[in-house]
Structure formats: C-alpha cells, structure tokens
Design a protein around this motif. Structure first.
Motif, PDB file in Angstrom:
ATOM      1  N   VAL A 751       0.827  -1.202   0.000  1.00 59.44           N
ATOM      2  CA  VAL A 751       0.000   0.000   0.000  1.00 59.44           C
ATOM      3  C   VAL A 751       0.867   1.259   0.000  1.00 59.44           C
ATOM      4  O   VAL A 751       0.598   2.225  -0.726  1.00 59.44           O
ATOM      5  N   LEU A 752       1.931   1.237   0.798  1.00 59.17           N
ATOM      6  CA  LEU A 752       2.803   2.405   0.885  1.00 59.17           C
ATOM      7  C   LEU A 752       3.560   2.655  -0.414  1.00 59.17           C
ATOM      8  O   LEU A 752       3.950   3.789  -0.710  1.00 59.17           O
ATOM      9  N   ALA A 753       3.758   1.581  -1.196  1.00 61.44           N
ATOM     10  CA  ALA A 753       4.469   1.724  -2.475  1.00 61.44           C
ATOM     11  C   ALA A 753       3.608   2.388  -3.542  1.00 61.44           C
ATOM     12  O   ALA A 753       4.127   2.861  -4.563  1.00 61.44           O
ATOM     13  N   ALA A 754       2.300   2.427  -3.329  1.00 63.18           N
ATOM     14  CA  ALA A 754       1.394   3.052  -4.304  1.00 63.18           C
ATOM     15  C   ALA A 754       1.582   4.565  -4.281  1.00 63.18           C
ATOM     16  O   ALA A 754       1.723   5.172  -3.224  1.00 63.18           O
ATOM     17  N   LYS A 755       1.587   5.159  -5.432  1.00 64.67           N
ATOM     18  CA  LYS A 755       1.768   6.610  -5.538  1.00 64.67           C
ATOM     19  C   LYS A 755       0.430   7.303  -5.260  1.00 64.67           C
ATOM     20  O   LYS A 755      -0.263   7.769  -6.162  1.00 64.67           O
ATOM     21  N   ASP A 757      -1.935   9.490  -1.924  1.00 56.93           N
ATOM     22  CA  ASP A 757      -1.871  10.152  -0.627  1.00 56.93           C
ATOM     23  C   ASP A 757      -2.418   9.195   0.441  1.00 56.93           C
ATOM     24  O   ASP A 757      -2.902   8.109   0.136  1.00 56.93           O
ATOM     25  N   GLN A 758      -2.350   9.623   1.707  1.00 60.04           N
ATOM     26  CA  GLN A 758      -2.700   8.691   2.782  1.00 60.04           C
ATOM     27  C   GLN A 758      -4.157   8.213   2.726  1.00 60.04           C
ATOM     28  O   GLN A 758      -4.422   7.011   2.860  1.00 60.04           O
ATOM     29  N   PRO A 759      -5.155   9.080   2.521  1.00 61.28           N
ATOM     30  CA  PRO A 759      -6.525   8.575   2.430  1.00 61.28           C
ATOM     31  C   PRO A 759      -6.705   7.569   1.286  1.00 61.28           C
ATOM     32  O   PRO A 759      -7.446   6.592   1.431  1.00 61.28           O
ATOM     33  N   GLN A 760      -6.011   7.815   0.178  1.00 57.37           N
ATOM     34  CA  GLN A 760      -6.115   6.883  -0.954  1.00 57.37           C
ATOM     35  C   GLN A 760      -5.445   5.546  -0.630  1.00 57.37           C
ATOM     36  O   GLN A 760      -5.909   4.490  -1.071  1.00 57.37           O
ATOM     37  N   ARG A 761      -4.378   5.594   0.135  1.00 50.55           N
ATOM     38  CA  ARG A 761      -3.725   4.353   0.547  1.00 50.55           C
ATOM     39  C   ARG A 761      -4.613   3.552   1.502  1.00 50.55           C
ATOM     40  O   ARG A 761      -4.675   2.329   1.424  1.00 50.55           O
ATOM     41  N   ILE A 762      -5.270   4.244   2.411  1.00 47.01           N
ATOM     42  CA  ILE A 762      -6.212   3.557   3.301  1.00 47.01           C
ATOM     43  C   ILE A 762      -7.326   2.922   2.485  1.00 47.01           C
ATOM     44  O   ILE A 762      -7.732   1.775   2.733  1.00 47.01           O
ATOM     45  N   GLU A 778     -14.173   5.373   8.738  1.00 47.12           N
ATOM     46  CA  GLU A 778     -13.070   4.401   8.808  1.00 47.12           C
ATOM     47  C   GLU A 778     -11.752   5.049   8.396  1.00 47.12           C
ATOM     48  O   GLU A 778     -10.694   4.780   8.995  1.00 47.12           O
ATOM     49  N   THR A 779     -11.797   5.934   7.407  1.00 49.44           N
ATOM     50  CA  THR A 779     -10.584   6.626   6.969  1.00 49.44           C
ATOM     51  C   THR A 779     -10.031   7.503   8.074  1.00 49.44           C
ATOM     52  O   THR A 779      -8.817   7.510   8.342  1.00 49.44           O
ATOM     53  N   GLU A 780     -10.900   8.223   8.754  1.00 47.90           N
ATOM     54  CA  GLU A 780     -10.447   9.098   9.839  1.00 47.90           C
ATOM     55  C   GLU A 780      -9.860   8.294  10.992  1.00 47.90           C
ATOM     56  O   GLU A 780      -8.834   8.676  11.572  1.00 47.90           O
ATOM     57  N   ARG A 783      -6.408   7.048   9.941  1.00 52.25           N
ATOM     58  CA  ARG A 783      -5.401   8.114   9.929  1.00 52.25           C
ATOM     59  C   ARG A 783      -4.945   8.433  11.357  1.00 52.25           C
ATOM     60  O   ARG A 783      -3.748   8.615  11.617  1.00 52.25           O
ATOM     61  N   GLY A 784      -5.892   8.484  12.261  1.00 53.23           N
ATOM     62  CA  GLY A 784      -5.534   8.770  13.648  1.00 53.23           C
ATOM     63  C   GLY A 784      -4.694   7.670  14.264  1.00 53.23           C
ATOM     64  O   GLY A 784      -3.727   7.935  14.987  1.00 53.23           O
ATOM     65  N   TYR A 785      -5.041   6.431  13.955  1.00 55.58           N
ATOM     66  CA  TYR A 785      -4.296   5.290  14.509  1.00 55.58           C
ATOM     67  C   TYR A 785      -2.863   5.274  13.984  1.00 55.58           C
ATOM     68  O   TYR A 785      -1.904   5.083  14.749  1.00 55.58           O
ATOM     69  N   ILE A 786      -2.697   5.485  12.677  1.00 55.23           N
ATOM     70  CA  ILE A 786      -1.355   5.448  12.079  1.00 55.23           C
ATOM     71  C   ILE A 786      -0.513   6.603  12.594  1.00 55.23           C
ATOM     72  O   ILE A 786       0.682   6.443  12.880  1.00 55.23           O
TER      73      ILE A 786
END
Length: 812
Positions: A751-755, A757-762, A778-780, A783-786
């Motif tokens: 997931v992190l290798a995908a170009k 942003d963070q919401p799109q990776r989630i 779920e996205t929020e 983001r808070g957990y990470i």
C-alpha cells in the motif's frame, strides 16, 4: 471383560446423554464404537450373555448410562472420569478390559472422543430383542432409494422475480409459507462471493470495479461473463478439487499409532485438480478412481493418469503396527468400502461389517459381497519399513512416463524453473532437519547447491540402509529415475467369507461378490469369475439406474454454494440422515445433471446464475421466525471462508501469492519417513510456502496450523461438510502468528508503495483486504491510529486489523 472394580459417584450427566445424537455422531458411533462393543464386550456385558458380569450391560444406551455393580462407567462429556475409558486403557491391570487383549491406542482414542462428545448412542431397549430380517423390497420405498424423477417447475404467483427454474422451485416453497426473498446482494458483495465460491480467491480491486461498472449496464450479462471466466480458470480446479479431496480423505501419511509418509500421494491430488479443470464427466471421474487401471487408455500418459486415479482407494489411514496380516487386510478393505460407498452414494455401508445395518436395509451379506471385490484387488501404497518399525509396507506402481496429468500452468513451466523450485524445496527441508548444513547453501551458485544436495541425499540413503537392513530387502526400490504412484491393481479373484461380529478368526459363509441390494436395479452388471469386479462395481456406482450417485453430488455442489445442502447430511442419505428440504428441486437437478453429461461446471453455472444464489444476507424477522435455519432460502446465510481461502486471501492481498501449481509436495521432498521419529511433526505443522493452500503438506495428525485452527476436514474421514467453529484460538492466531504478521507487513509495504496520498492508501488497503472502499469514518480512524503509532508499526498493525476482522473472514 471383567467386572469394573473402581467406583464412581452415581451421578451421570443425563443432560448430555438426553440430547438426541445428530447424524454425524450416529455415524461415528456406528463405525467406531458399536463394532468394538460387539466384538470385545458383548460376550460378558450384554443382554445375550450367558452370565452378565458385574451387572453391566453395554448393548443398549440405557445399559451404558446405568453402569454396573460398582457404579457408573461412562460420564457423558467427561472422559477423565469415565471408568470405561480407564479400563480400556489398561491403566490399572486389575480392571483391564478386555482382560486378555489390550485395545489399540486408536480404539481408546475413539472412545475418548465419543465420550467427550456426550456419548451419543442411538440404541434403544433394555432387554433381549429378536433379530428382524431385513426386507429389501420394503427398504426400496425409502425416498433416497428410489430413482430421481424430474418435475416441471412449479407455478408461482410472482412471475417477475424468478430467473431460472431453480428460482421457481425456491419461490414456490416461500410462497407456500407466505414469505418473500430479501433483496439481491449488491454488486461488490456478489462478485466477492462468486470469486471465493468458484476459485477460492478474492477479486482484485480492478476486477471489482469492472464488474460493478458492467453490472450497472446489465447485471445478468456481467455475472455470466465473470462465471464463465472463473470456470475456465485453472484456479477453479484447485478450489473444487479440494472439495473432492475432503471427500476422498486425501492425506500424505498413514496416520494412526505409527505415522508413515506417503511420498507419492501428491500425484492423486494433482490428478483431481486436472480432472476438475478439464470438467471430466462426474461418472467417468468416479469410474477412473475405482477401476482406472482396468479401463482402456489411448497412450502411455493416459495409462499413467488412470493408474494415479486409483490412488483414491490406496491412501486411507492404515495401522502399520498391526501384527495380524488378515486383520490389517480386512481393516483396509473396510476403509475402502466406506470411502467408495459414502463418497459416491452417501450411504454408511461400512456399518454392516459386524452385523446387519441397524438403520438402513443393508444386510451384513451385502457388506461382504463388496468385501470380495476389494479382497480380489491389490492395494499398493508404499511406505518405508524404517528399520522394521513398519510391519505392513507395500510396493508402489511403476508408471510409464514422468509426472502424469499435470495442470496446464505447470506443464508450461520451463524445466530449469522446475529444477530450481525442487532444489529450493529440498534446501528448505534441510533447513528444518539441519540448520547448520542449510546455512552453507546461502551464497552458493545453483550448480554448487545441486552438487552439495546430491552428496547429502547419497549420505542419507547410505545411513538409512545401514540403520535397517529391512529397508533394502523389502522396499523394492525402483531403478534410478523411475516414477511410481499409489494405486490398485487386479489380484486373484476370490469371494469373501462373512465374519461373526467382524472377527477375522470367526469366518462363516462365503458370499458371492456383488453390490448393495437395495440400490441395485434388475439389470445390475454381473461380475465375471475371473476378475475382481471393480469395473462392474464402477459401472454400478455410476449407472443412471443407481438412485444415489447424481443426487449425492448435486447436493454437495449446492452445499458448497449455499452453506448447507438440500439434504443437510451430505454424507448420509440413509434413515439417520435428514430428508431433503426441497425434494423436487433435488431430483430435478439430479436428472438434469445426468442429462447434461454429468458436467460439474454446467451444474455450478446453472446454480450460480440463479437469483436464489444472488440473494443478499439481510435479516428478516418474520422469515426468521418461520424458517430460522433458512431451509427455504429466503436469504443467503453469511458464510465464513474455509481455512484455505482465509490463508490464500491474505497472500493475495499482500501480493505474496504464488499462483504456479505446487511442484510435487514437501512430503515428496522429505521422502519415506516415520513422523515423530525420523522427522519432527513441526516440519509439517509449521511448513511455510506462498503457494496456494491446496499444495500444503497434509500429513495425518500434523496438518498445518492455519488449516487445523480453521476447521480443516479431518483427513482420515469422508467429509462433505466441514465444521465451522468460532473459538479463541482463531483470534489469537490472527493476532500473533508470524505468518499473519508477515502478510500484514507485506500488505502495508504494498500500500505504501502506491503513488497515492494517505486517504487513498487507506482506501486501497480496504479494497485489497475487504473488496470495498473505506467509509469516511473508517478513513479518519485509520489516519488517527497510524499517526499515533508511526508509519511502520501503524500501517502494519492497521493491515493486520483488517485481516483479523470478521468482514475479512465472511462472505455476505
């Protein structure tokens, strides 16, 4: 047996005993418990005994629960406090039962399991009963023993909802109860369901998106296109071949008290996968497994494939410690009768080994008529003598050519790739047995690795020969490079003699070879005097005149797609099984199955394209009140993924799944071995691979942990419907197991290798793991957990939480 001297409190757990046994429990009792009681206990502890010893009778449920002069002998649900089990274990020689013959560890284990499940016992009565002769003609009046007859689809009030005749049968039943089906599943849930049901893998985000777009234009056409693509996929055979392997009790070792490997069992596994992918007609599929060695073959490769198919009869569990050769032979024949009749006919014929069947119209003579067929057959399964520890080793069958019936994807693999794969597998095996030696391979070239491995193999072989001379004398090692397989071949034609109470030292009448009378038509094939009768048996099993074969297979296919069969006891269509919930639908599908050339793929397609299959899982209180078990199919019952799909889905989501078919098997790499002595069980339970789960080693009593925890089929039994449990050990596995953590880290890295942003990776993580996008909430939360735990730990544990979720494990 002598009187039980130890006393227990008079209390008996009658609540456990009072619960009516289910069909599976009855089957276990009839096959594992009653024969032992009859053969070893009834002489002194039955109503027919000349003198009942210790006031204990064991020929009725009431007698078992009442106990004897010294008190209760069985406490249902509590093996530790059951004196009967202690007596059978010979823990105290003064109360040993039977006094002159210690029962095997396997028998004691069966009784322990029986008591733990509540000592289910279908036997009635308290006094002597007269033996009643079985009326075969009357027995044929039972619904399952009558030929299936197709019925016209019933008329329904709502003519808009049904898409197929299957739907009309379902809707008619609902309308009769004034019920309505719930709404259809959404396209995302439906495509995920279809992928897992047909190939055992999740769709990719791209495949989900394409289906949603196509379904928005024409849902029926979109679904048909996906179904056709998946039926043609090589992964279909891996998924549906595994269903048959459950039924065929596929395993790569003997099991029981001395567990020896079957290094060539994988050939049968691959034959099944290839046969399912080729959509081999089911009647031919069965015939080849019963009598493939006797059927015509177009060439040497086809002959090899037919030989491998008969591994079906060879790979059952075996007691390699049995000293009595005749006992070993009859036990093996019993196991072959059980698998052939239960797998194909859904009838427990093996219950008639010691006496007439207690529930179905199958006399003991019918059992021994079948026994003669298998007694006239040689079963060749291999196994090493291992220095004399294996008392019942056999040769294998030499094949004409190399690996037969290999799946297309494997055949396309380059020889060099196959050599490298095999070499790496051997290095992995060496790493488990000798880490120091394995470390030497790390920086070597492929040629150097191969050279060292050959030296290691030669040294191992020499050591084995020195350790046990019996190995060289009895094993019949093939010439270098020869390819062998498990299977059967013709022996000397002979009829079997009936055995009183199944005891090999008490033979009575000779019974001509034949079939189960209640299922036999007037034109059943005659068995020649100069042949075993396996060809005729195979023809009889797959005849359109046989009332069971098509019904049983149709019911299994239905159960794999709906979570329960039209008959909810798919292994037992007899009197102790359940009646069909929709008999007209079952019979109509069975006739259509035969009319369409016994095509399993055509049957699957017709069911999946029905609207009944496409229903959502929504709850309806009114429908649930009337039909809580969903027998009428008013919705799709949420279903947990099986063990293989859970593991494979993690690998698929993480990007680590290797879709190339497994090369042979890890067990083939290990070779002939005594599990627990020559090779540790952990070599199999902890085995790691990125191949699909169908290619993991299946060693009896040493199944890989991920399969065992999530209710893998017991490989010593015919299993058409797996148990589904929800226990803490499953959650602990998903939280702590290194494999799960490894896949979670790999998903995070992907997931992190995908170009993005963070919401799109989630969003991508949700799509890969769950087949849907994340909600804003779920996205929020993600983001808070990470942010709280940092990128590395936060992303990995977030991905692990997705794998551990119920949504990941269930189809809805």
């Amino acid at each position: 047996m002598r009187i039980l001297l130890a006393a227990l409190p008079a209390f008996v757990n009658l609540a456990a005993a009072a619960v009516a046994p289910n069909p599976a429990q009855i089957d276990f009792f009839e096959q594992r418990i009653r024969p032992v009681l009859v053969a070893k206990c009834y002489k002194c502890h039955s109503n027919d005994a000349e003198k009942i010893k210790g006031g204990l009778t064991l020929d009725t449920r009431a007698g078992v629960l009442a106990g004897g002069d010294s008190g209760a002998v069985v406490v249902p649900g509590d093996p530790k406090n059951s004196v009967l089990l202690k007596a059978m274990s010979w823990e105290d020689k003064d109360m040993a039962m039977p006094p002159k013959e210690q029962l095997s560890a396997d028998v004691v284990a069966d009784f322990e399991k029986w008591i733990a499940m509540g000592a289910p016992d279908p036997r009635e009565g308290t006094a002597k009963t007269e033996k009643v002769a079985i009326d075969i003609e009357k027995g044929r009046e039972f619904w399952a023993f009558q030929p299936p007859v197709a019925a016209a689809a019933p008329a329904v009030k709502d003519t808009v909802w049904p898409r197929t005749d299957v739907d009309r049968f379902i809707l008619a039943g609902l309308e009769e109860k004034k019920l309505r089906p719930v709404a259809d599943a959404g396209p995302r849930a439906l495509v995920r369901r279809v992928y897992f049901d047909l190939i055992g893998l999740p769709p990719t985000p791209e495949e989900v998106g394409a289906f949603v777009a196509a379904a928005d234009r024409d849902r029926d056409a979109a679904l048909a296109a996906v179904v056709d693509k998946l039926l043609a996929s090589p992964q279909f055979g891996e998924r549906w071949g595994r269903h048959w392997l459950d039924v065929a009790r596929y395993a790569e070792s003997t099991g029981k008290e001395r567990n020896f490997t079957y290094p060539e069992a994988w050939r049968y596994r691959d034959w099944v996968v290839a046969a399912v992918n080729a959509d081999k007609p089911y009647d031919q599929f069965v015939r080849e497994q019963i009598a493939g060695d006797l059927l015509p073959a177009a060439d040497a490769a086809a002959r090899d494939a037919l030989t491998v198919a008969t591994g079906f009869l060879a790979m059952g569990p075996k007691s390699m410690n049995e000293r009595n050769k005749e006992q070993f032979r009859m036990d093996m024949i019993d196991e072959q009768i059980d698998v052939a009749t239960k797998a194909v006919l859904g009838v427990t014929v093996a219950c008639a080994r010691c006496h007439d069947h207690k529930f179905d119209p199958i006399p003991q003579r019918d059992y021994y008529a079948l026994a003669g067929i298998f007694r006239s057959t040689q079963t060749l399964y291999g196994t090493d003598t291992v220095g004399g520890r294996n008392r019942n080793a056999s040769p294998l069958i030499a094949l004409n050519e190399g690996r037969p019936a290999a799946p297309a994807a494997d055949a396309a693999e380059k020889p060099a790739e196959r050599t490298m794969a095999a070499m790496e597998q051997r290095i992995a095996m060496l790493a488990k047995s000798d880490p120091k030696k394995a470390a030497k391979f790390k920086n070597l070239s492929p040629a150097q690795k191969e050279q060292l491995l050959e030296r290691f193999a030669a040294a191992t072989a020499n050591a084995k020969k020195k350790k046990g001379g019996a190995y060289a004398a009895k094993k019949n090692d093939p010439a270098p490079g020869a390819v062998q397989a498990m299977g059967v071949r013709e022996g000397s034609p002979v009829d079997a003699r009936m055995l009183t109470r199944g005891e090999v030292d008490q033979p009575t009448d000779t019974v001509p070879r034949g079939f189960v009378q209640v299922l036999s038509a007037k034109n059943a094939p005659a068995i020649p005097t100069d042949a075993s009768g396996r060809v005729q048996f195979a023809d009889w099993l797959t005849s359109r005149e046989n009332p069971q074969t098509a019904r049983v297979m149709v019911n299994r296919v239905w159960s794999y797609l709906f979570g329960q069969g039209i008959v909810r006891t798919p292994d037992n269509f007899g009197a102790t099984g359940e009646k069909p919930g929709n008999p007209a639908l079952l019979d109509t599908l069975a006739v259509k199955f035969m009319d369409q050339g016994w095509s399993v793929k055509a049957l699957v397609r017709s069911i999946v394209l029905s609207r009944a299959y496409q229903l959502g899982t929504a709850h309806d209180s009114a429908a649930n009140e009337i039909d809580p078990d969903n027998r009428l199919i008013w919705h799709q019952t949420p279903r947990r993924l099986n063990a293989e799909a859970i593991r494979d889905a993690m690998l698929a989501a993480s990007g680590q799944l290797d879709l190339k078919p497994g090369e042979a098997s890890y067990v083939a790499t290990v070779g002939d071995a005594y599990v627990g002595r020559g090779v540790k069980p952990e070599a199999f339970t902890d085995y790691e691979s990125h191949k699909r789960s169908v290619y993991l080693p299946i060693v009896r009593d040493c199944v890989p942990e991920v399969l065992d925890l999530f209710d893998f089929a017991e490989p010593s039994l015919v299993v058409a419907a797996r148990d589904v449990t929800n226990v803490p050990s499953q959650a602990l596995y998903l939280m702590n197991n290194p494999f799960v953590r490894e896949q979670s880290a790999a998903l995070a890295k992907r997931v992190l290798a995908a170009k993005k942003d963070q919401p799109q990776r989630i969003e991508l993580a949700y799509q890969l793991a769950l087949g849907r996008g994340a909600t804003p909430a779920e996205t929020e939360r993600a983001r808070g957990y990470i942010a709280e735990h940092g990128d590395d730990l936060g992303w990995t544990t977030f991905c692990q939480a997705l794998f551990a979720s119920a949504e990941f494990r269930y189809l809805r």
